[in-house]
Design an enzyme around this catalytic site. Structure first.
Site, short mmCIF file in Angstrom:
data_model
loop_
_atom_site.label_atom_id
_atom_site.label_comp_id
_atom_site.label_asym_id
_atom_site.label_seq_id
_atom_site.Cartn_x
_atom_site.Cartn_y
_atom_site.Cartn_z
N LEU A 44 0.95 -1.25 -0.08
CA LEU A 44 -0.10 0.10 0.10
C LEU A 44 0.93 1.14 0.12
O LEU A 44 1.55 1.41 1.02
CB LEU A 44 -0.88 -0.22 1.22
CG LEU A 44 -1.99 0.85 1.26
CD1 LEU A 44 -2.98 1.11 0.31
CD2 LEU A 44 -2.64 0.92 2.70
N ASP A 45 0.80 1.93 -1.18
CA ASP A 45 1.92 2.84 -1.13
C ASP A 45 2.22 4.04 -0.06
O ASP A 45 1.26 4.10 0.78
CB ASP A 45 2.09 3.76 -2.47
CG ASP A 45 0.57 4.74 -2.41
OD1 ASP A 45 0.80 5.66 -1.89
OD2 ASP A 45 -0.26 4.30 -3.14
N LYS A 46 3.24 4.60 0.07
CA LYS A 46 3.60 5.38 1.15
C LYS A 46 2.45 6.44 1.69
O LYS A 46 2.51 6.82 2.77
CB LYS A 46 5.02 5.87 0.92
CG LYS A 46 5.52 6.45 2.33
CD LYS A 46 6.90 7.08 1.92
CE LYS A 46 7.58 7.93 3.26
NZ LYS A 46 9.06 8.04 3.12
N SER A 65 -0.52 6.57 0.88
CA SER A 65 -1.83 6.00 1.25
C SER A 65 -1.94 5.14 2.62
O SER A 65 -0.90 5.19 3.30
CB SER A 65 -2.36 4.84 0.27
OG SER A 65 -2.10 5.37 -1.16
#
Length: 226
Positions: A97-99, A101
């Site tokens: 889960l990208d940084k 988000s």
């Protein structure tokens, strides 16, 4: 299977960490020092630090990740998720889960279950709530749901539900890198808030941002039966 996969399936350590253990001559297979990437059988006599290896108790955690935390088990990365959760045992994030988000991320030491969840062909659902920088219309909803060209790949059709004039829910069955942000950008929108609220049968409700809980036996059973 390779020694790396066996150790991961047993919940001992990551496949990458196995390479370090091999280099340090800490793994012995049938009386001989283990070789990098060596193929082994479950029936082999495998020692780690002169003790027989055995499967560890499985750990299954649902974490509500804050923005700013990177989903990597590489502890050299600043603000990595392993240091953040500070769990007293080997676990790793299932997927990413990208940084920038926030929201639900599963953590486990069960390599086999993690692989089943992440396998693209299984088309497991992940649900998000997303806010963009300006109001959108029905054309945006229709285009996002039908598929978008992202990095030379056409995304799978998905469910997109309007929440307000600048916020929508989206249910994906694939996990391309920064997929939602890139899909929105293709229509001229910038994502300003992205939260994952569900992975298959696991929901984020009841977990405060930065907190976590163990999965219930029923939840683990449902995941295992996929």
């Amino acid at each position: 299977m390779r020694i790396n996969k066996l150790f991961s399936n047993y919940g001992i350590c990551s496949r990458t960490d196995v390479n370090r253990l091999v280099e340090e001559n800490r793994i012995i297979v049938n009386g001989k020092l283990c070789l990098p990437g060596q193929w082994v059988e479950v029936e082999d006599n495998i020692l780690l630090d002169n003790d027989n290896i055995k499967a560890r108790d499985k750990i299954y955690i649902a974490l509500n990740k804050p923005a700013g935390i990177t989903c990597t088990a590489e502890k050299s990365v600043e603000s990595n998720i392993i240091d953040f959760i500070n769990f007293p045992g080997y676990i790793f994030p299932v997927g990413r889960l990208d940084k920038n988000s926030k929201g639900l991320i599963l953590m486990t030491n069960d390599g086999e279950l993690a692989n089943n969840i992440l396998e693209s062909k299984n088309e497991h659902e992940k649900e998000y709530i997303v806010t963009v920088n300006k109001p959108f219309d029905d054309f945006f909803i229709k285009g996002m749901s039908e598929g978008v060209q992202v990095c030379a790949v056409m995304t799978r059709p998905c469910k997109v539900i309007m929440v307000s004039n600048d916020t929508f829910r989206i249910i994906l069955t694939q996990g391309l890198n920064k997929q939602i942000r890139r899909m929105a950008k293709a229509f001229g929108y910038t994502v300003i808030s992205l939260e994952r609220t569900r992975i298959i049968n696991i929901k984020i409700s009841g977990i405060d941002v930065g907190s976590w809980r163990y999965l219930t036996e029923i939840e683990v059973s449902e995941l295992s039966n996929l």
